[in-house]
Every structure is written in structure tokens, then in C-alpha cells.
Write a protein that holds these residues in place. Structure first.
Motif: not given
Length: 443
Positions: A410-433
């Protein structure tokens, strides 16, 4: 009849095909991959010849002009052949801008482009007829054909600037320059810098150049090169006579002795970098004569950009934040800088030659656990393995979110901030998001 060949059947390619067709060109679209059904339908309905999953050289090398998708690098054999044949190669913004007399606001930079472009559009539409295009939304060419606004805000990436000839924005914005996409620039930072500065190369003294005066890379280039346009810097640290600066949590913008003062406490966007984005956007609005009160109100009701420090949900007093658009280290730097509580950080993807050193202070200070989400996470383990007690890897977004749910308190954050391109596992950054947001909602 002149022949226009378009390489790439995506948004910009199909938009250019429609505009070229309407302007009397013989048009041919060629895509090495599969063209999406929605774009095929548009080409078929407009009787525009196309091919996909191949490039037929005989139908390409007879062009008078070629519009190349920004995703295709110059090192591709076909592009080399085209250049050797002396055929003119342009980007969509170059081709389309020849068919409009609109006032163009061009925005480039390594980070902050999308937020600055979206915010600038939000401010300008309160008083002007304005379109938003470039690397965002509907294609620039298609909008010129169908709506032809009086003004356009264009988000422009370096690959689009690489293929300009006469393109000239009335107002150019350069948000910042940090190493990115170096794989496309022979791994030479100076080549990438030169590409970004092409946004001002056709400007005259009647045009404006808005830039970050705290950015050492930009300042060094300006010391060694001259520009024709009128410079309007913005800064968080210096007092600026013409341009924008921060003083006691107020943004002060001065252009031709006309001043606007705006308190920052009610701006919806969080983080120092977003104060800069607000400065740049507000400077454009002030230049184009949007009322001061309107600018202030619009800054206070702007909702931000999807996949950019987007607050998704709070579950059990844990805030889940989607920053999937952070595809390089500098973007993640801003995200971690703005965290005000211990953070579980989801990072990883296709590494573009990243140097993670600048993130070390924030990771030591703010990150309690790291979840590596990529096919190859070795570099992340090397960089951060000794800094946090928990570092885990996975190749599934749903699993990454479930792990984060277990680790965060409680009181903490979960942050998706990849610092990398998405093409290994996702179509693009929108798909990843979107996958991140869906996984959070499924908790």
C-alpha cells in the motif's frame, strides 16, 4: 503523367497515395510486409495499384518520385538502388507540405514529442482551425486532402526529417536530444543530432525556433552552427528575455515585449519534463495569438497522452502507471524522476544500445523491485542485479503484472517504463501499454 511510388502501405503511405492520386500522379504502393486489410480496402476503393509481401523492382525503379516509409532504413539494398538511380526520395511530410499553405508547427526531439504535440494542438484548437498529424493520428497527406486545416501541429521523428528537401515549418520545436535510434545512424550520435536539426534548415528570419536551453547537446550545436530563424529558448534554470522560463513556480513567456505569466500548481501534467513541454506548447500558443486566459485554462484541463505516465488504476492503495511510450533510457529517466513513492519497475524489450548508468541514482533511491519483461534480459540483470533485492524475469505481461501485485505494498507504485523498444514481445508500444492496462484491470 508523373509516377509516384510509395514504399510502405501503412498510415503515411496510404495517405500519400490518396493525395498523389488526387493530384494527378500515377501511383503505385509496394510493401515488403502484409498491408492491413483496412488500408487495402482504401487502395482498392480508390483504384490505386499496390502489392504486398514483395517489392517488384521493375515497377519501383521507373518512378519519378518515391515516398519512403520512415521505418525503412537507407541501408536496405532496394533503397541503395533507388538512390544510385538518382530517383528523388521524400518523406510524407515533405510530399504533403507541398500541397498546403497552412501554418506548420513542427515538433521533434528524443522525448516529449507526443505530449508536446498533443498539448500544443489542445491549446491551439481553442481559437484556431488546426490538425494534428505527422507521427501521430491520421496521416498529414490524408488530412490535407480531406480537411486542409489552416494550421497543423506535426510530431516529426528523425527518420521523417532525413527525407525532407523543402519542408519548412513556421514554428519548429526541439524538445531535447539524447542518444536514440543510433542503429540507424551508424552508431554516431553526431549523425542523429544533425538529423534532428534538419527541422530548421529551411527556416528564414520570418520563422521561429523553440528549444530547450538546458540541453547541453542543443546548446553545443547552436554554438557551432548558425540558424536563420528567430530563437525562443525555454529553461527551468535560467532567466530568459525572449522565450520562456520558470520563476517561483510560475512560467513566464515573453515574445516581442508581450508577456504571459502562468502558475504551474494547477497544470495537470506531472514532472519537471512536463513543465518544459508546457513551456514549449504555450510559447507556440502565445506566438499564434491564443488568448492568455485560454492558454492557462487549457493547461489546467489537458488530460495527457495515452501510454505516457498514464495513471491506470489504484488497487489496494497501489498506483499502476503505464509509461509504455518510454522506449529509451531518457524517457524512463523522467518517469523514475517523477516517482514519489517506492516503485516496482517493469522494464525491458529490444535494447537499442542502451546505457543504463543515468538511471542508477533513481533505482537506488526509489525502486524496490525490478521485473524484466523481454526476450533477452541479460543486460538488465548486469546493470541492476546488485541494486535491488528482487529482480525477476518473465515474457508475459499478465505474469509481470501479477508479480508486481504480489510485491507492491500500500502507498507504492507499479510502473511500466520499459526504456526499450517493444518488438520482441509486442506489436508496438501501444500494444504493450494496452496489454498492461488490461492485465491491471483483470487483477
Amino acid at each position: 503523367m508523373k509516377r509516384l511510388v510509395i514504399l510502405g502501405g501503412g498510415e503515411s503511405g496510404v495517405g500519400t497515395a490518396l493525395l498523389g492520386n488526387a493530384k494527378g500522379y500515377e501511383v503505385f504502393v509496394s510493401d515488403k510486409g502484409k498491408i492491413k486489410e483496412k488500408y487495402k480496402d482504401v487502395l482498392l476503393n480508390n483504384e490505386i495499384e499496390f502489392e504486398d509481401e514483395q517489392h517488384t523492382e521493375s515497377k519501383i525503379l521507373n518512378a519519378d518520385i518515391i515516398m519512403k516509409s520512415p521505418g525503412i532504413p537507407d541501408r536496405v539494398a532496394l533503397v541503395k538502388q533507388i538512390r544510385e538511380a538518382g530517383i528523388k526520395v521524400v518523406s510524407e511530410i515533405e510530399f504533403a507540405s507541398g500541397y498546403t499553405d497552412a501554418t506548420l508547427v513542427g515538433i521533434t526531439g528524443s522525448n516529449g514529442k507526443t505530449t508536446t504535440a498533443t498539448l500544443t494542438h489542445h491549446l491551439l484548437k481553442q481559437g484556431l482551425d488546426v490538425g494534428l498529424a505527422g507521427n501521430i493520428g491520421d496521416s498529414f497527406a490524408k488530412q490535407i486532402l480531406e480537411q486542409n486545416h489552416d494550421n497543423y501541429v506535426l510530431e516529426i521523428i528523425s527518420f521523417q526529417l532525413d527525407d525532407i528537401i523543402d519542408f519548412k515549418p513556421k514554428v519548429a520545436i526541439l524538445t531535447n536530444i539524447t542518444p536514440d535510434h543510433l542503429d540507424r545512424y551508424d552508431y554516431k550520435f553526431e549523425n542523429y543530432i544533425a538529423s534532428k536539426f534538419r527541422i530548421v534548415e529551411n527556416q528564414t528570419e520570418d520563422d521561429y525556433f523553440i528549444y530547450d536551453a538546458d540541453d547541453e547537446v542543443i546548446l553545443e550545436w547552436l554554438q557551432n552552427n548558425s540558424i536563420e530563424s528567430k530563437a525562443l529558448p525555454f529553461s527551468l534554470t535560467k532567466v530568459i528575455d525572449e522565450g520562456a522560463y520558470l520563476d517561483n513556480n510560475k512560467i513566464i513567456i515573453t515574445i516581442d515585449n508581450n508577456q504571459i505569466i502562468m502558475p504551474t500548481e494547477n497544470i495537470t501534467l506531472e514532472g519537471k519534463h512536463n513543465i518544459k513541454n508546457a513551456m514549449a506548447a504555450s510559447t507556440v500558443a502565445h506566438l499564434l495569438k491564443i488568448r492568455k486566459q485560454t492558454i492557462r485554462e487549457s493547461l489546467e484541463n489537458f488530460q495527457g497522452v495515452e501510454h505516457r505516465l498514464e495513471h491506470v488504476l489504484k488497487i489496494n492503495k497501489v498506483q499502476y502507471i503505464n509509461d509504455s511510450k518510454a522506449t529509451n533510457v531518457n524517457a524512463t529517466y523522467y518517469a523514475l524522476e517523477s516517482m514519489d513513492a517506492p516503485t516496482v519497475w517493469i522494464v525491458g524489450g529490444v535494447d537499442k544500445g542502451n546505457d543504463y548508468k543515468e538511471l542508477f541514482p533513481f533505482v537506488n533511491e526509489k525502486v524496490k523491485a525490478i521485473i524484466c519483461l523481454g526476450v533477452d534480459n541479460e543486460k538488465l540483470f548486469e546493470a541492476f542485479g546488485n541494486m535491488v533485492d528482487v529482480i525477476i524475469e518473465t515474457q508475459y505481461m499478465s505474469e509481470a503484472v501479477k508479480i508486481a501485485y504480489k510485491v507492491a505494498d500500500a502507498g507504492e507504485n507499479v510502473l511500466l517504463s520499459p526504456a526499450c523498444a517493444s518488438f520482441d514481445l509486442f506489436e508496438n508500444y501501444e500494444d504493450r501499454g494496452r496489454q498492461f492496462k488490461n492485465a491491471v484491470r483483470n487483477l
